[in-house]
Design an enzyme around this catalytic site. Structure first.
Site, mmCIF file in Angstrom:
data_model
loop_
_atom_site.group_PDB
_atom_site.id
_atom_site.type_symbol
_atom_site.label_atom_id
_atom_site.label_comp_id
_atom_site.label_asym_id
_atom_site.label_seq_id
_atom_site.Cartn_x
_atom_site.Cartn_y
_atom_site.Cartn_z
ATOM 1 N N LYS A 23 46.979 30.248 94.367
ATOM 2 C CA LYS A 23 46.044 29.170 94.641
ATOM 3 C C LYS A 23 44.603 29.695 94.664
ATOM 4 O O LYS A 23 43.715 29.145 94.003
ATOM 5 C CB LYS A 23 46.409 28.525 95.983
ATOM 6 C CG LYS A 23 45.723 27.209 96.214
ATOM 7 C CD LYS A 23 46.143 26.600 97.567
ATOM 8 C CE LYS A 23 47.541 26.032 97.500
ATOM 9 N NZ LYS A 23 48.139 25.820 98.825
ATOM 10 N N ARG A 93 44.790 26.552 103.889
ATOM 11 C CA ARG A 93 46.043 26.456 103.128
ATOM 12 C C ARG A 93 46.584 27.828 102.729
ATOM 13 O O ARG A 93 45.832 28.753 102.463
ATOM 14 C CB ARG A 93 45.824 25.599 101.875
ATOM 15 C CG ARG A 93 45.430 24.177 102.248
ATOM 16 C CD ARG A 93 45.461 23.245 101.066
ATOM 17 N NE ARG A 93 44.521 23.606 100.032
ATOM 18 C CZ ARG A 93 44.589 23.160 98.783
ATOM 19 N NH1 ARG A 93 45.586 22.387 98.407
ATOM 20 N NH2 ARG A 93 43.687 23.512 97.906
ATOM 21 N N GLY A 102 55.704 24.134 99.176
ATOM 22 C CA GLY A 102 56.153 23.484 100.408
ATOM 23 C C GLY A 102 56.772 24.411 101.439
ATOM 24 O O GLY A 102 57.225 23.964 102.484
ATOM 25 N N MET A 104 55.334 27.162 102.961
ATOM 26 C CA MET A 104 54.439 27.688 103.999
ATOM 27 C C MET A 104 53.500 26.579 104.480
ATOM 28 O O MET A 104 53.581 25.458 104.027
ATOM 29 C CB MET A 104 53.681 28.891 103.463
ATOM 30 C CG MET A 104 54.611 30.058 103.167
ATOM 31 S SD MET A 104 53.746 31.514 102.614
ATOM 32 C CE MET A 104 53.017 30.987 101.097
ATOM 33 N N ARG A 360 48.366 25.176 89.063
ATOM 34 C CA ARG A 360 49.274 26.315 88.894
ATOM 35 C C ARG A 360 50.183 26.000 87.718
ATOM 36 O O ARG A 360 50.328 24.835 87.340
ATOM 37 C CB ARG A 360 50.094 26.559 90.160
ATOM 38 C CG ARG A 360 50.929 25.374 90.577
ATOM 39 C CD ARG A 360 51.607 25.639 91.913
ATOM 40 N NE ARG A 360 52.204 24.420 92.431
ATOM 41 C CZ ARG A 360 52.477 24.204 93.695
ATOM 42 N NH1 ARG A 360 52.205 25.112 94.604
ATOM 43 N NH2 ARG A 360 53.040 23.080 94.088
ATOM 44 N N HIS A 476 59.745 16.276 97.848
ATOM 45 C CA HIS A 476 60.393 17.562 98.108
ATOM 46 C C HIS A 476 61.725 17.667 97.370
ATOM 47 O O HIS A 476 62.008 18.652 96.686
ATOM 48 C CB HIS A 476 60.587 17.722 99.616
ATOM 49 C CG HIS A 476 61.258 18.989 100.001
ATOM 50 N ND1 HIS A 476 62.615 19.078 100.183
ATOM 51 C CD2 HIS A 476 60.763 20.232 100.188
ATOM 52 C CE1 HIS A 476 62.925 20.320 100.495
ATOM 53 N NE2 HIS A 476 61.822 21.048 100.508
ATOM 54 N N SER A 784 83.602 50.658 75.448
ATOM 55 C CA SER A 784 83.106 49.441 76.081
ATOM 56 C C SER A 784 83.120 49.670 77.589
ATOM 57 O O SER A 784 84.162 49.996 78.161
ATOM 58 C CB SER A 784 83.984 48.246 75.714
ATOM 59 O OG SER A 784 83.535 47.109 76.427
ATOM 60 N N CYS A 851 81.568 45.047 78.805
ATOM 61 C CA CYS A 851 82.346 43.813 78.907
ATOM 62 C C CYS A 851 82.627 43.414 80.348
ATOM 63 O O CYS A 851 83.330 42.449 80.604
ATOM 64 C CB CYS A 851 83.634 43.916 78.103
ATOM 65 S SG CYS A 851 84.753 45.174 78.733
ATOM 66 N N TYR A 871 75.819 46.135 71.919
ATOM 67 C CA TYR A 871 76.024 44.734 72.279
ATOM 68 C C TYR A 871 76.369 44.609 73.760
ATOM 69 O O TYR A 871 76.752 45.581 74.409
ATOM 70 C CB TYR A 871 77.151 44.103 71.426
ATOM 71 C CG TYR A 871 78.511 44.656 71.757
ATOM 72 C CD1 TYR A 871 79.285 44.113 72.795
ATOM 73 C CD2 TYR A 871 79.032 45.757 71.069
ATOM 74 C CE1 TYR A 871 80.517 44.645 73.120
ATOM 75 C CE2 TYR A 871 80.258 46.290 71.394
ATOM 76 C CZ TYR A 871 80.998 45.726 72.424
ATOM 77 O OH TYR A 871 82.202 46.254 72.780
HETATM 78 C C1 PEP Z 1 85.891 45.801 83.969
HETATM 79 O O1 PEP Z 1 86.490 46.528 84.732
HETATM 80 O O2 PEP Z 1 84.655 45.696 83.976
HETATM 81 C C2 PEP Z 1 86.615 44.958 83.014
HETATM 82 C C3 PEP Z 1 85.972 44.238 82.108
HETATM 83 O O3 PEP Z 1 87.949 44.876 83.148
HETATM 84 P P1 PEP Z 1 88.693 44.007 84.275
HETATM 85 O O4 PEP Z 1 87.659 43.187 84.947
HETATM 86 O O5 PEP Z 1 89.687 43.179 83.551
HETATM 87 O O6 PEP Z 1 89.294 45.075 85.119
#
Ligand code: PEP
Ligand code: MG
Length: 895
Positions: A23, A93, A102, A104, A360, A476, A784, A851, A871
């Site tokens: 502000k 303010r 809202g 503070m 803002r 709000h 992975s 993963c 990836y």
């Molecule tokens: C992990 O361990 O991150 C994984 C992808 O395998 P899970 O969650 O199936 O053990």
């Protein structure tokens, strides 16, 4: 410690945001670029930090600096604080570097006392305005600075209105308000045991201190936590000369956005009230009116208000004060061009003259963020990279949520303001407290309130949607819901809510707490019962933004999917492969579990193979479907991972026997066993260990994969299969399993007379694997990271039952974030970096991904980019989020 701002005389500018707060920095900047801003000064966020470090005392030297700036302000305005003949009134303010709307405190009309009010009357010739300002000040100051609940004063105000037979504050006369001021002072004295403070300087210091204190009030702390706002020094205090929207019928005040913050459309959006001060617009007692004729007509149409009624009672600002409106449109255009972003502005018109009190970058819904970024890029206001960076990956979440199924029959019971988009379905609750309790029990709820206030914020956070009877687009409820990405319908006047009986009456129907309703935050419609929802379809601006993002990202995004249906959803969301198929999920489908159990209970190899033979064609069918859905893209299939007991029913027989022996009821034993039960931290007989001890299981799965791949390849479908071995700790485990796999592949390829495209790789999810990744990469064709298990084992935290204390760990700053949600970069991340370095030392082109659940979490995605992954893989609905985060990482790296 103190920065002055006034036309052409500002000490600061927009770049000093962390010091002056959003502000303060923007007020200084606006004053410099010629926007009409009432002059004032800002006490910096550093002072707030010093205030806390000094045991809640102001630092030395502050007083002198404030007095110096106050004198400057008095010279600038030609008025004097506390001077009855020519009084200066100020607002005090809050304003931190990140906006926390809202959360503070604010105090307006400061500097009034019994003598000053008389001076104000003389100068303004408007006693009603002077007494109105005085009563507002007492209430706000007492509530915010002195801990006297504002309800005490509101009761007195309501009683006065009742006595006079009026419903609006504006209908009270100067004498009524004068009488009210006397009542307020009596109330104050009764509660505090002392007179209301009359010294203007004292009022100013107490108010500044109250603003600093509000930095650490419960709702501000909660807001920072839930919005991941970290590392700020505190709030600044802005002391600014007052301009008055409550000076009569040519005065007013409003809040407006340069574009629609709900859907991103490019028109002036906002609300105002004549003869009012800021808090009246958000309080929802009077119906705020719209800025433009266009928006005003949209509103009257939606509320079935006739054009004649609209013009007479709810004219737009464009009609009511065309000159001020025109000037405001000019300000809007200038500010948007200057800041190159959508602006959220507060303005006041004092006797026909326009002032801007704040600007803002406006908060917005996910879909509005996408639309605005793409539009502004097309308008040439921002470039591609800025457009991509403009949308936070997390914001896309809202767009990916379901909406009501087209063509479903719905019983409309009311219509309110479409404040925040999305379909909400849940059981009605009338208080934030019940909302929290019911949500903890796993119930889906909709919070229904007459209006919401910051106290309700936790209840709002656990609700599927928020519905209010009062309040407009800037109330709000609307502002907070939009930010949380929750559907909200506000100002639904047809709801007659009774908090005492916990029910509401709508169009003659009674709806009790616990009954189901649904509403559409995009249209404002409220329906009876549970309306069916469907998945979101992405198109238009969303597609354009994602295409822009993909131009910059270097890291790919795959999905975790266990069925052809999920694989198709993922592909539609832009996944360029499958990073994890958990084959065990397929074991529960239909009657397959019987074959699985038969396999587990088998006493010899022959029986086990017979049971596996039942499963094989089904598995082949699964893989066939997934390969087909992902034609031309890589698909990782992980072989069986969980311990076998997970496939068996829980036995109660032994508990019964123990009960008999000890002479206690079975139920008691059962409860005790249940209570003492600790989850297996999953370090036992699972993953590749199963494949080593029962190779026939993995052999079955590998045959099913290879058969499906060969069959499709023969048909001309391009299959890229990757077989992944879970929970490898030692290279030799992988050697054994890869040898088995290679033999099967070679045999099947020879029989079919064609080559299949199959890679053999492993998960890195045990610390030992990470630190011996150079050895493992000799055998593995890809890595992975299973960061769920890797986090569990690196931190020594069970992934199943550490939830009970991890919250406390995060609160105390031991972990910055919950480590199963946001990757612990310092610890687990370090291990990953090491594994990547080691793996690529052996195989420079080794394909590496992630993963675990972290793969769709934006901060983790950015980290994965940084450490050189090929990836990330995440659940289908998070694919767009990960794509955008990957682009952010690349763009930030390029800069
Ligand atoms: C992990 O361990 O991150 C994984 C992808 O395998 P899970 O969650 O199936 O053990
Ligand atoms: Mg795992």
């Amino acid at each position: 410690m103190v920065y002055f701002f006034a036309a052409g005389k500002s000490d600061g500018d927009a770049s000093l945001r962390s010091l002056l707060g959003g502000k303060g920095a923007n007020l200084a900047e606006m004053a410099t670029i010629g926007i009409p801003v009432p002059p004032g000064f800002t006490i910096t966020t550093e002072v707030c930090d010093m205030y806390y470090k000094g045991g809640k005392t102001f630092p030395e030297g502050l007083k002198a600096q404030v007095n110096e700036n106050l004198a400057k302000l008095e010279a600038e305005t030609g008025k004097k604080l506390g001077d009855p003949t020519n009084p200066l009134l100020v607002s005090v303010r809050s304003g931190a570097a990140d906006s926390m709307p809202g959360m503070m405190d604010t105090i307006l009309n400061l500097g009034i006392n019994d003598a000053v009010v008389e001076g104000l009357i003389k100068k303004s010739n408007n006693p009603r305005f002077a007494w109105d300002s005085y009563r507002r000040f007492i209430q706000m100051f007492a509530d915010v600075a002195m801990d006297v609940d504002k309800e005490n004063f509101e009761h007195a105000l309501d009683a006065m209105k009742k006595r006079r037979g009026v419903s609006l504050d504006t209908e009270l006369s100067a004498d009524d308000l004068k009488e009210l001021v006397q009542e307020y002072k009596v109330i104050y004295k009764k509660i505090k045991g002392e007179d209301f403070p009359t010294d203007a300087q004292q009022q100013m210091w107490l108010s500044s201190e109250a603003v600093f204190r509000s930095w650490n009030n419960e709702r501000a702390i909660y807001y920072r936590k839930s919005n991941d706002i970290k590392g700020l020094l505190g709030t600044a205090v802005n002391i600014q000369s007052m301009v008055f929207g409550n000076m009569g019928e040519t005065s007013g005040t409003g809040v407006c956005f340069s574009r629609n913050p709900s859907n991103g459309d490019n028109y002036f959006y906002g609300e105002y009230l004549m003869n009012a001060q800021g808090e009246d617009v958000v309080a929802g007692i009077r119906t705020p009116q719209k800025m433009s004729i266009l928006e005003s007509r949209m509103w009257s149409d939606a509320n079935t208000i006739s054009e004649a009624d609209r013009v007479a009672n709810y004219p737009s600002l464009e009609e009511k004060m065309p000159e001020a409106y025109k000037q405001l449109v000019g300000v809007r255009d200038l500010l948007e061009k200057h800041y190159k972003d959508m602006q959220d502005m507060e303005f006041t018109i004092e006797s026909g003259i326009l002032y801007i009190l704040q600007t803002r970058n406006g908060k917005r819904t996910g879909s509005a963020a996408v639309k605005m970024a793409v539009d502004m890029q097309k308008e040439g206001l921002i470039d591609d990279k800025t457009a991509v960076l403009r949308v936070k990956p997390e914001q896309l979440d809202q767009l990916l949520h379901p909406r009501f199924k087209a063509g479903t029959k719905k019983e409309i019971i009311a219509k309110g303001l479409n404040a925040s988009p999305g379909a909400a379905v849940g059981k009605v609750v009338f208080s934030a407290k019940t909302a929290i309790e019911w949500a903890e029990q796993g119930k889906r709820i909709i919070l229904v309130r007459i209006e919401t206030s910051p106290e309700d914020i936790q209840g709002m956070a656990v609700s599927k949607g928020i519905l209010t009877a009062r309040g407009g687009a800037t109330s709000h409820a609307a502002v907070v819901a939009r930010q949380m990405g929750k559907p909200c319908v506000a100002g639904c006047g047809a709801l007659h809510i009774d908090y005492n009986t916990l029910q509401m009456e709508v169009g003659g129907k009674i709806i009790k707490q616990g009954e189901w309703i649904s509403f559409d935050g995009s249209t404002g419609e409220v329906y009876l019962g549970q309306v069916e929802t469907e998945e979101a379809v992405l198109s238009g601006a969303f597609g354009e933004l994602m295409a822009m993002a993909d131009k910059y990202s270097t890291m790919k995004v795959r999905a975790n999917a266990d069925s052809p249906k999920d694989a198709t959803i993922a592909r539609n969301f832009g996944a360029v492969g499958i990073g994890l198929t958990r084959t065990e999920h397929m074991f529960f489908e239909g009657t397959r579990i019987n074959s699985v159990r038969k396999m587990i209970l088998s006493k010899n190899l022959e029986d086990r193979e017979a049971a596996l033979a039942e499963l094989e064609p089904m598995q082949k069918g699964d893989f066939y479907g997934i390969f087909e859905a992902m034609e031309g893209l890589p698909v990782i299939i992980r072989l069986l991972d969980p311990p076998l007991h997970e496939f068996l029913p829980q036995s109660e027989k032994e508990q019964e026997e123990m009960g008999k022996l000890l002479g206690v009821p079975t139920e008691e034993v059962r409860q005790r066993v249940h209570q003492l039960h600790e989850f297996n931290p999953m370090l036992g007989f699972r993953g590749s260990r199963l494949g080593i001890v029962f190779p026939e299981i993995y052999k079955m799965q590998i045959r099913a994969i290879v058969d499906a791949a060969i069959e499709l390849t023969k048909k001309g479908t391009k299959v890229i299969a990757e077989i992944m071995f879970p929970l490898i700790a030692v290279k030799q485990e992988l050697d054994i399993l890869v040898t088995i796999a290679k033999a099967i592949i070679a045999e099947k390829e020879a029989a079919a007379g064609i080559k299949a495209h199959i890679l053999l790789g492993t998960m890195i999810e045990i610390p030992r694997a990470a630190i011996t990744a150079d050895e493992i990469a000799e055998t593995a064709e890809f890595f992975s990271f299973g960061t769920n298990d890797l986090t569990q084992m690196t931190c020594g935290l069970s992934r199943d039952d550490s939830g009970s204390f991890l919250g406390a760990y995060v609160d105390q700053g031991i972990f910055e974030y919950e480590p199963f949600q946001v990757l612990d970069q310092t610890g687990v991340g370090r291990l990953m970096k090491l594994a990547i370095e080691l793996g690529r030392k052996t195989k420079p082109n080794l394909e590496i991904g992630i993963c675990g659940e972290h793969g769709g979490e934006p901060k983790t995605v950015m980290f994965c980019h940084e450490i050189g992954m090929n990836y990330v893989s995440c659940s289908p609905f998070r694919v767009p989020i990960a794509r955008l985060a990957a682009a952010h990482a690349a763009i930030k790296g390029l800069k």
